[in-house]
Design a protein around this motif. Sequence first.
Motif, short mmCIF file in Angstrom:
data_model
loop_
_atom_site.label_atom_id
_atom_site.label_comp_id
_atom_site.label_asym_id
_atom_site.label_seq_id
_atom_site.Cartn_x
_atom_site.Cartn_y
_atom_site.Cartn_z
N GLY A 189 -35.59 72.67 -22.81
CA GLY A 189 -34.34 73.25 -23.29
C GLY A 189 -33.20 72.25 -23.26
N ASN A 190 -33.12 71.49 -22.18
CA ASN A 190 -32.03 70.52 -22.08
C ASN A 190 -32.12 69.47 -23.18
OD1 ASN A 190 -30.02 70.50 -19.75
ND2 ASN A 190 -31.88 71.24 -18.78
N ILE A 191 -33.31 68.94 -23.37
CA ILE A 191 -33.47 67.87 -24.35
C ILE A 191 -33.28 68.41 -25.76
CG2 ILE A 191 -35.06 66.13 -25.23
CD1 ILE A 191 -33.95 65.67 -22.38
N LEU A 192 -33.89 69.58 -26.02
CA LEU A 192 -33.79 70.17 -27.36
C LEU A 192 -32.34 70.49 -27.69
CD1 LEU A 192 -35.76 71.59 -29.61
CD2 LEU A 192 -34.87 73.65 -28.55
N ALA A 193 -31.69 71.22 -26.80
CA ALA A 193 -30.31 71.64 -27.07
C ALA A 193 -29.40 70.43 -27.20
CB ALA A 193 -29.82 72.54 -25.93
N GLY A 194 -29.60 69.45 -26.36
CA GLY A 194 -28.76 68.26 -26.42
C GLY A 194 -28.92 67.54 -27.75
N HIS A 195 -30.15 67.39 -28.20
CA HIS A 195 -30.37 66.67 -29.45
C HIS A 195 -29.85 67.46 -30.64
CE1 HIS A 195 -32.64 63.87 -27.07
NE2 HIS A 195 -32.86 63.12 -28.14
N ILE A 196 -29.99 68.80 -30.58
CA ILE A 196 -29.46 69.61 -31.70
C ILE A 196 -27.94 69.48 -31.74
CG2 ILE A 196 -29.13 71.97 -32.51
CD1 ILE A 196 -31.92 72.60 -31.62
N THR A 197 -27.29 69.61 -30.55
CA THR A 197 -25.83 69.52 -30.49
C THR A 197 -25.35 68.18 -31.03
OG1 THR A 197 -26.12 70.71 -28.43
CG2 THR A 197 -23.90 69.98 -28.96
N LEU A 198 -26.03 67.15 -30.59
CA LEU A 198 -25.65 65.80 -31.03
C LEU A 198 -25.75 65.70 -32.55
CD1 LEU A 198 -24.83 63.18 -29.72
CD2 LEU A 198 -27.22 62.54 -29.55
N LYS A 199 -26.85 66.22 -33.07
CA LYS A 199 -27.08 66.13 -34.52
C LYS A 199 -26.05 66.96 -35.28
CE LYS A 199 -29.99 64.79 -37.78
NZ LYS A 199 -30.54 63.46 -37.95
N VAL A 200 -25.75 68.15 -34.76
CA VAL A 200 -24.79 69.02 -35.45
C VAL A 200 -23.43 68.35 -35.50
CG1 VAL A 200 -23.51 71.18 -35.21
CG2 VAL A 200 -25.98 71.18 -34.97
N PHE A 201 -22.98 67.83 -34.34
CA PHE A 201 -21.65 67.23 -34.32
C PHE A 201 -21.57 65.99 -35.18
CE2 PHE A 201 -20.62 69.97 -30.77
CZ PHE A 201 -19.28 70.20 -31.00
N THR A 202 -22.57 65.14 -35.09
CA THR A 202 -22.53 63.92 -35.91
C THR A 202 -22.73 64.27 -37.38
OG1 THR A 202 -24.81 63.60 -35.26
CG2 THR A 202 -23.17 62.27 -34.14
N GLY A 203 -23.43 65.39 -37.64
CA GLY A 203 -23.58 65.84 -39.03
C GLY A 203 -22.24 66.22 -39.63
N PHE A 204 -21.36 66.76 -38.79
CA PHE A 204 -20.01 67.10 -39.27
C PHE A 204 -19.29 65.89 -39.84
CE2 PHE A 204 -19.52 70.95 -36.25
CZ PHE A 204 -20.09 71.77 -37.21
N ILE A 205 -19.55 64.72 -39.24
CA ILE A 205 -18.86 63.51 -39.70
C ILE A 205 -19.19 63.28 -41.16
CG2 ILE A 205 -18.54 61.04 -39.29
CD1 ILE A 205 -19.65 61.50 -36.48
N VAL A 206 -20.47 63.39 -41.48
CA VAL A 206 -20.91 63.17 -42.86
C VAL A 206 -20.31 64.23 -43.77
CG1 VAL A 206 -22.92 62.93 -44.34
CG2 VAL A 206 -23.03 62.18 -41.96
N THR A 207 -20.41 65.49 -43.36
CA THR A 207 -19.93 66.59 -44.19
C THR A 207 -18.44 66.46 -44.44
OG1 THR A 207 -21.51 67.87 -42.90
CG2 THR A 207 -20.13 69.08 -44.46
N MET A 208 -17.67 66.20 -43.38
CA MET A 208 -16.22 66.15 -43.52
C MET A 208 -15.75 64.95 -44.32
SD MET A 208 -15.00 67.39 -39.77
CE MET A 208 -13.26 67.58 -40.08
N SER A 209 -16.39 63.82 -44.09
CA SER A 209 -15.90 62.63 -44.80
C SER A 209 -16.22 62.69 -46.29
CB SER A 209 -16.48 61.36 -44.17
OG SER A 209 -17.84 61.52 -43.93
N SER A 210 -17.08 63.60 -46.70
CA SER A 210 -17.33 63.75 -48.13
C SER A 210 -16.26 64.65 -48.78
CB SER A 210 -18.71 64.35 -48.36
OG SER A 210 -18.73 65.66 -47.84
N LEU A 211 -15.31 65.12 -47.97
CA LEU A 211 -14.29 66.03 -48.48
C LEU A 211 -12.99 65.29 -48.84
CD1 LEU A 211 -14.73 69.03 -46.02
CD2 LEU A 211 -15.59 68.82 -48.35
N GLY A 212 -13.04 64.00 -48.96
CA GLY A 212 -11.83 63.27 -49.36
C GLY A 212 -11.11 62.66 -48.19
N PHE A 213 -9.88 62.22 -48.43
CA PHE A 213 -9.13 61.43 -47.45
C PHE A 213 -8.89 62.20 -46.15
CE2 PHE A 213 -5.03 59.99 -45.70
CZ PHE A 213 -5.42 58.71 -45.36
N LEU A 214 -8.39 63.43 -46.28
CA LEU A 214 -8.12 64.23 -45.07
C LEU A 214 -9.40 64.46 -44.28
CD1 LEU A 214 -5.48 66.87 -46.18
CD2 LEU A 214 -5.21 64.99 -44.55
N GLY A 215 -10.46 64.66 -45.01
CA GLY A 215 -11.75 64.88 -44.35
C GLY A 215 -12.17 63.67 -43.54
N ILE A 216 -11.92 62.48 -44.12
CA ILE A 216 -12.28 61.25 -43.40
C ILE A 216 -11.45 61.15 -42.13
CG2 ILE A 216 -12.17 58.74 -43.50
CD1 ILE A 216 -12.89 58.98 -46.47
#
Lengths: 258, 207
Positions: free
Chosen positions: A187-214
């Motif tokens: 549980g610790n490893i799974l949840a940690g890796h999912i959380t990490l992936k979700v948060f870092t995934g936000f970087i990609v998603t947000m930066s594709s939204l233009g200047f403010l997103g970046i």
Amino acid sequence: MAGTDPIHQFVIEDMFPLFTVGGDGTEGSGVHFAFTNSSLFMVLTVAAISLFLILTTGGKKVIPGRMQLLSELTYEFVAGMVRSSAGKEGMKFFPLVFSLFTFIFVANMWGMVPYFFTVTSHIIVTFALSMLVFLTVIVYGFYKNGPKFMKLFVPAGVPGYILPIVTPIEIISFLSRPISLSVRLFGNILAGHITLKVFTGFIVTMSSLGFLGILGSALPLIMGVALTGLEFLVGAVQAYVFAVLTCMYLNDAIHPSH
Amino acid sequence: MVTQAFAQEAATPAVTHDAPVDATHADPTAGTHATTEADGGAHASDVFPPFDPSTFPSQLLWLAITFGVLYVLMSKIALPRIGGILDDRKARIDADLAAADASRQKTDAAIAAYEAALAAAKAKAQGIANESRDAIQADIAAKRTAVETDLSAKVAEAEARIGKTKAEALTHVDEIATETAQTVVSQLVGDVSADSVRAAVAKVSKE
């Protein structure tokens, strides 16, 4: 597509198939064995541990170098853990505890490398490891103590009329050990890796939204950095916790009376 | 195909909770086989990957192999070797400490022996000094006694001689007086017999 999917990192892929046991020969029947990405990282884990420990201690120097010292410190760390939790008799399980600790620790560390697979993020692996501990405790407990091993479930000094309540609780807590041990790590490893992936995934998603997103993506970036540090800690702590609990369970097998 | 796979994976967390039940009931690869092939031979079924039982045999097999190899390597090679290194070091440190202790004891013994020898030598020197002083003192005392005896003998002898000379001198006084008186008388009166003068001197000196 897989870039931001938090589950994709846990997918097991066959690198090359090995053999199939049973089944009627058709696709999907029988028990299929293959060398998978999970297998690759198990092999890498064992290779890293073995090569490091064996190569750094090859000199057998009385005054150790840095690398040899690292091996010695690992040895003394685990040896101290076993000795303090399971006593001197517990030292016969030292290789087991040492293997468990280093395997989980190094597997977790491999998992921290981007795109690498985390062996311990699969319940079947952690469950197999905890069943190994559980069965070792039971087999050795009965082998060494015989029926006296059952004293484990009857705490000394408890009044007779409470025993009908306490004993089932002890039995249940004993039987739930492999589950808690495996689910904790998984549980610790799974949840940690999912959380990490979700948060870092936000970087990609947000930066594709233009200047403010970046600009805004700086927040999940900071979070991602912090979580990475946290995950290293979790990876190390969970390996330690697994090893310490193993020692305590082994202590029960060696000294069953509370 | 891509979007289909993505949709499938995205939907995966929703079925996570009942995944184990699904996994046991449903044939894990049924219906999804087409996408599995497209994914490059992956076991990407619609269950959450950690709960996909079709991956269990391979994982267990390789866990058993790798962990078994690790255990054997650790218990047969790595741990005995590190333990040996640590034991060697401990033995060496203990031996060095013991050697240092032995050397210190040796040093202490040497110091003690030296001090004993020194004390003995001092005592001996003192003995010799005392002895020679006593001898010298005895010698001096003996010589002084000898000298003193000698001196007192000489003094006694001298006194005796003086007494004798004095007595002798005293016996001569009468004669001198007689001669003097005879001379004086003979100058004044004329010849006088020596015998009468002597009798007169004796008569005077008796008064």
